[in-house]
Design a protein around this motif. Structure first.
Motif, PDB file in Angstrom:
ATOM      1  N   PHE A 136       0.505  -0.673   0.008  1.00 50.58           N
ATOM      2  CA  PHE A 136       0.318  -0.197   0.341  1.00 50.58           C
ATOM      3  C   PHE A 136       1.306   1.394   0.521  1.00 50.58           C
ATOM      4  O   PHE A 136       1.993   1.067   0.152  1.00 50.58           O
ATOM      5  N   ILE A 137       0.199   2.659  -0.464  1.00 47.13           N
ATOM      6  CA  ILE A 137       1.094   3.658  -0.467  1.00 47.13           C
ATOM      7  C   ILE A 137       0.019   4.744  -0.023  1.00 47.13           C
ATOM      8  O   ILE A 137      -1.031   4.506  -0.216  1.00 47.13           O
ATOM      9  N   ASP A 138       0.879   5.191   1.003  1.00 49.98           N
ATOM     10  CA  ASP A 138       0.253   6.576   1.398  1.00 49.98           C
ATOM     11  C   ASP A 138       0.215   7.684   0.915  1.00 49.98           C
ATOM     12  O   ASP A 138       1.529   8.017   0.978  1.00 49.98           O
ATOM     13  N   LEU A 139      -0.414   8.151  -0.265  1.00 45.49           N
ATOM     14  CA  LEU A 139      -0.058   8.726  -0.905  1.00 45.49           C
ATOM     15  C   LEU A 139      -0.164  10.688  -0.091  1.00 45.49           C
ATOM     16  O   LEU A 139       0.801  11.439  -0.749  1.00 45.49           O
ATOM     17  N   MET A 140      -0.758  10.621   0.739  1.00 47.08           N
ATOM     18  CA  MET A 140      -0.012  12.142   2.047  1.00 47.08           C
ATOM     19  C   MET A 140       0.370  11.560   3.410  1.00 47.08           C
ATOM     20  O   MET A 140      -0.543  11.629   3.945  1.00 47.08           O
ATOM     21  N   PRO A 141       1.449  11.061   3.596  1.00 49.00           N
ATOM     22  CA  PRO A 141       1.332  10.329   5.168  1.00 49.00           C
ATOM     23  C   PRO A 141       1.664  12.034   5.517  1.00 49.00           C
ATOM     24  O   PRO A 141       1.965  11.532   7.041  1.00 49.00           O
ATOM     25  N   LEU A 142       2.048  13.177   5.386  1.00 47.86           N
ATOM     26  CA  LEU A 142       1.980  14.282   6.657  1.00 47.86           C
ATOM     27  C   LEU A 142       1.287  14.600   6.533  1.00 47.86           C
ATOM     28  O   LEU A 142       0.529  15.925   7.445  1.00 47.86           O
ATOM     29  N   GLN A 143      -0.182  14.560   5.766  1.00 46.54           N
ATOM     30  CA  GLN A 143      -1.728  14.771   6.314  1.00 46.54           C
ATOM     31  C   GLN A 143      -2.322  13.724   7.096  1.00 46.54           C
ATOM     32  O   GLN A 143      -2.585  12.436   6.621  1.00 46.54           O
ATOM     33  N   ILE A 155      -6.907  18.862  -2.688  1.00 49.48           N
ATOM     34  CA  ILE A 155      -5.828  18.250  -2.397  1.00 49.48           C
ATOM     35  C   ILE A 155      -4.322  19.105  -3.733  1.00 49.48           C
ATOM     36  O   ILE A 155      -3.437  18.374  -4.070  1.00 49.48           O
ATOM     37  N   GLN A 156      -5.127  20.536  -4.480  1.00 46.24           N
ATOM     38  CA  GLN A 156      -4.060  20.682  -5.411  1.00 46.24           C
ATOM     39  C   GLN A 156      -2.750  21.103  -4.687  1.00 46.24           C
ATOM     40  O   GLN A 156      -1.553  20.929  -5.393  1.00 46.24           O
ATOM     41  N   PRO A 157      -2.383  21.529  -3.325  1.00 47.30           N
ATOM     42  CA  PRO A 157      -1.102  21.339  -2.890  1.00 47.30           C
ATOM     43  C   PRO A 157      -0.547  20.742  -2.659  1.00 47.30           C
ATOM     44  O   PRO A 157       1.430  20.762  -2.445  1.00 47.30           O
ATOM     45  N   TYR A 158      -1.059  19.525  -2.758  1.00 48.71           N
ATOM     46  CA  TYR A 158       0.250  18.483  -2.252  1.00 48.71           C
ATOM     47  C   TYR A 158       0.230  17.912  -3.374  1.00 48.71           C
ATOM     48  O   TYR A 158       1.267  16.436  -3.413  1.00 48.71           O
ATOM     49  N   PHE A 159      -0.197  17.684  -4.695  1.00 46.61           N
ATOM     50  CA  PHE A 159       0.603  17.155  -5.937  1.00 46.61           C
ATOM     51  C   PHE A 159       0.442  17.888  -7.061  1.00 46.61           C
ATOM     52  O   PHE A 159      -0.259  18.895  -7.605  1.00 46.61           O
ATOM     53  N   THR A 160       1.103  17.178  -8.352  1.00 45.33           N
ATOM     54  CA  THR A 160       0.722  18.031  -9.579  1.00 45.33           C
ATOM     55  C   THR A 160      -0.658  17.974  -9.468  1.00 45.33           C
ATOM     56  O   THR A 160      -1.404  17.284  -9.679  1.00 45.33           O
ATOM     57  N   LYS A 161      -0.629  18.807 -11.046  1.00 42.87           N
ATOM     58  CA  LYS A 161      -1.726  18.747 -12.154  1.00 42.87           C
ATOM     59  C   LYS A 161      -2.315  17.680 -12.622  1.00 42.87           C
ATOM     60  O   LYS A 161      -3.496  17.215 -12.692  1.00 42.87           O
ATOM     61  N   LYS A 162      -0.604  17.390 -13.203  1.00 38.55           N
ATOM     62  CA  LYS A 162      -1.392  15.822 -13.963  1.00 38.55           C
ATOM     63  C   LYS A 162      -1.499  14.450 -11.925  1.00 38.55           C
ATOM     64  O   LYS A 162      -2.567  13.608 -13.089  1.00 38.55           O
ATOM     65  N   MET A 163      -1.134  14.622 -11.173  1.00 37.01           N
ATOM     66  CA  MET A 163      -1.532  13.442 -10.914  1.00 37.01           C
ATOM     67  C   MET A 163      -2.842  13.849  -9.859  1.00 37.01           C
ATOM     68  O   MET A 163      -3.891  12.485  -9.761  1.00 37.01           O
ATOM     69  N   VAL A 188     -10.332   9.052   1.613  1.00 39.39           N
ATOM     70  CA  VAL A 188      -9.838   8.689   3.289  1.00 39.39           C
ATOM     71  C   VAL A 188      -8.649   7.378   2.520  1.00 39.39           C
ATOM     72  O   VAL A 188      -7.294   7.549   2.788  1.00 39.39           O
ATOM     73  N   GLU A 189      -9.129   6.380   2.345  1.00 38.12           N
ATOM     74  CA  GLU A 189      -8.856   4.713   1.875  1.00 38.12           C
ATOM     75  C   GLU A 189      -7.509   4.959   0.701  1.00 38.12           C
ATOM     76  O   GLU A 189      -7.236   4.476   1.202  1.00 38.12           O
ATOM     77  N   THR A 190      -8.092   5.694  -0.226  1.00 37.74           N
ATOM     78  CA  THR A 190      -7.487   5.619  -1.479  1.00 37.74           C
ATOM     79  C   THR A 190      -6.536   6.917  -1.219  1.00 37.74           C
ATOM     80  O   THR A 190      -5.494   6.674  -1.650  1.00 37.74           O
ATOM     81  N   LEU A 191      -6.460   7.852  -0.742  1.00 34.61           N
ATOM     82  CA  LEU A 191      -5.519   7.805  -0.346  1.00 34.61           C
ATOM     83  C   LEU A 191      -4.476   8.066   0.731  1.00 34.61           C
ATOM     84  O   LEU A 191      -3.251   8.460   0.085  1.00 34.61           O
ATOM     85  N   HIS A 192      -5.020   7.786   1.215  1.00 32.31           N
ATOM     86  CA  HIS A 192      -3.551   7.372   3.029  1.00 32.31           C
ATOM     87  C   HIS A 192      -3.685   5.430   2.636  1.00 32.31           C
ATOM     88  O   HIS A 192      -2.107   4.883   3.440  1.00 32.31           O
TER      89      HIS A 192
END
Length: 395
Positions: A256-263, A285-293, A319-323
């Motif tokens: 699994f990948i937590d894509l936002m581990p600091l939030q 979520i725009q501040p945490y990822f590129t536009k493409k992401m 929440v499940e998808t991003l973490h």
């Protein structure tokens, strides 16, 4: 006659020959490449991350990590620092305890050893391949192939520091494993480690569309987790955190990948609701990822829905998808893209203090050929130096 013949002039073999020479021993180092330290020279992009300040047995994958204790008690990280500093190499910590020479040149590390070998009059044969090792009475006979043809060398002690299967173009082979099998020793199944992972099937296109995007993430499974960058590629996933988890991954397993581990996505949604929830998920979520992401996440998430309009089920999905983004890799990029080999000569067959084969006196194994695989970040070099030193004390 030599006190020992050392097969392989990589990190372990060089340290072993140098330390044996400093003890007044006479060794012959045999290397199939045209120069010693081929893998050292390309490590860390030519900069050589030569140890890690936080090294402990927890940073290694093995059927018996405690085997490391004996070597690490004899040769510590402090010993590595002192050894190289005494030869003019001072370390700079980059990140997570990773130490590089201040010159940023891997060739300076190799030069330390070539200087010691010269000063202590150790012999080295380059462009020479050891074809076979046989035990004849109290001695070993090594059949070698050099530019002069085939010949046989005789010695009382043999050190197999010929590495593992990565990287073929640097002369990697399973020679040490074959010799171990020949003498009836056990081999822990081998596989590429610290290696990028591939994605195939219906998800492949999604990963490929993000090629070049790097994200700071926490990659985890039931055993372990790593917080470092991941890198999306046209064939799957790479980056430090992926290389790390690959040592703990087996075909068919998920991680699994937590894509936002600091939030906390749950907290961000809750806060946005208190402010009226006018922003869409994409804007949140725009501040945490590129536009493409962000756009790519639209395949899984309602990114254009305003937070105020988001249902409980949708919020839970976010929440499940991003973490806990689920990944099922198809395979890995193989030995030529791997940093190291997992598995190898079973530590059950070796005496921890000396690395000598219990059943074959005078035969030693060190470095990558042994079932000791370090994390990314200088740990494998620390094991190579320690095992080379330990063997040298027994020669």
């Amino acid at each position: 006659m030599y006190d020992a013949i050392i097969v392989g002039a990589g990190a372990c073999g060089l340290m072993c020959a140098a330390q044996a020479g400093l003890r007044g021993k006479k060794t012959l180092l045999i290397e199939r490449n045209e120069k010693p330290g081929a893998k050292i020279l390309i490590s860390g992009g030519g900069r050589c991350n030569y140890t890690n300040l936080g090294t402990s047995i927890e940073n290694f994958v093995s059927e018996n990590p405690k085997f490391l204790n004996a070597a690490f008690q004899q040769w510590t990280v402090a010993d590595t620092l002192n050894f190289f500093e005494s030869h003019g190499i001072f370390g700079e910590e980059k990140t997570l305890g990773q130490l590089f020479p201040s010159s940023n040149k891997a060739k300076d590390i190799v030069a330390v050893f070539t200087k010691i070998l010269f000063q202590t009059q150790q012999d080295i044969m380059l462009n020479t391949q050891v074809l076979a090792v046989a035990k004849v009475g109290d001695y070993f006979e090594l059949t070698i192939q050099s530019e002069k043809g085939k010949s046989v060398l005789k010695t009382g002690k043999v050190v197999l520091a010929s590495g593992g299967l990565p990287v073929v173009k640097l002369g990697a082979s399973d020679f040490a494993l074959r010799v171990a099998k020949q003498f009836g020793m056990d081999i822990v199944p081998t596989a590429p480690a610290l290696v990028p992972l591939t994605i195939t099937g219906k998800e492949a296109e999604w990963y490929a569309s993000l090629s070049g995007n790097a994200v700071f993430a926490r990659v985890f499974n039931k055993e372990i987790s790593f917080e470092e960058n991941i890198l999306f590629t046209h064939w799957g996933l790479s980056g430090p955190a992926i290389l790390q988890i690959s040592s703990y991954w087996r075909a068919g397993q998920e991680f699994f990948i937590d894509l936002m581990p600091l939030q906390s996505m749950e907290a961000l949604i809750k806060e946005e609701r208190t402010l009226g929830g006018r922003r869409t998920l994409a804007q949140l979520i725009q501040p945490y990822f590129t536009k493409k992401m962000v756009d790519a996440l639209g395949k899984f998430l309602p990114i254009q829905v305003k937070i105020a309009s988001m249902s409980k089920a949708e919020a839970k999905l976010v929440v499940e998808t991003l973490h806990k983004f689920k990944v099922k890799a198809a395979g890995d990029k193989g030995y030529d893209k791997a940093e190291v080999m997992r598995g190898g000569v079973s530590t059950d067959n070796l005496t921890p203090k000396t690395m000598e084969a219990k059943a074959i006196p005078g035969l030693y194994f060190g470095g990558e050929a042994v079932d000791i695989t370090g994390w990314l970040g200088g740990y494998n070099f620390q094991w190579a130096w320690a095992s080379g030193y330990a063997i040298a004390q027994a020669l």
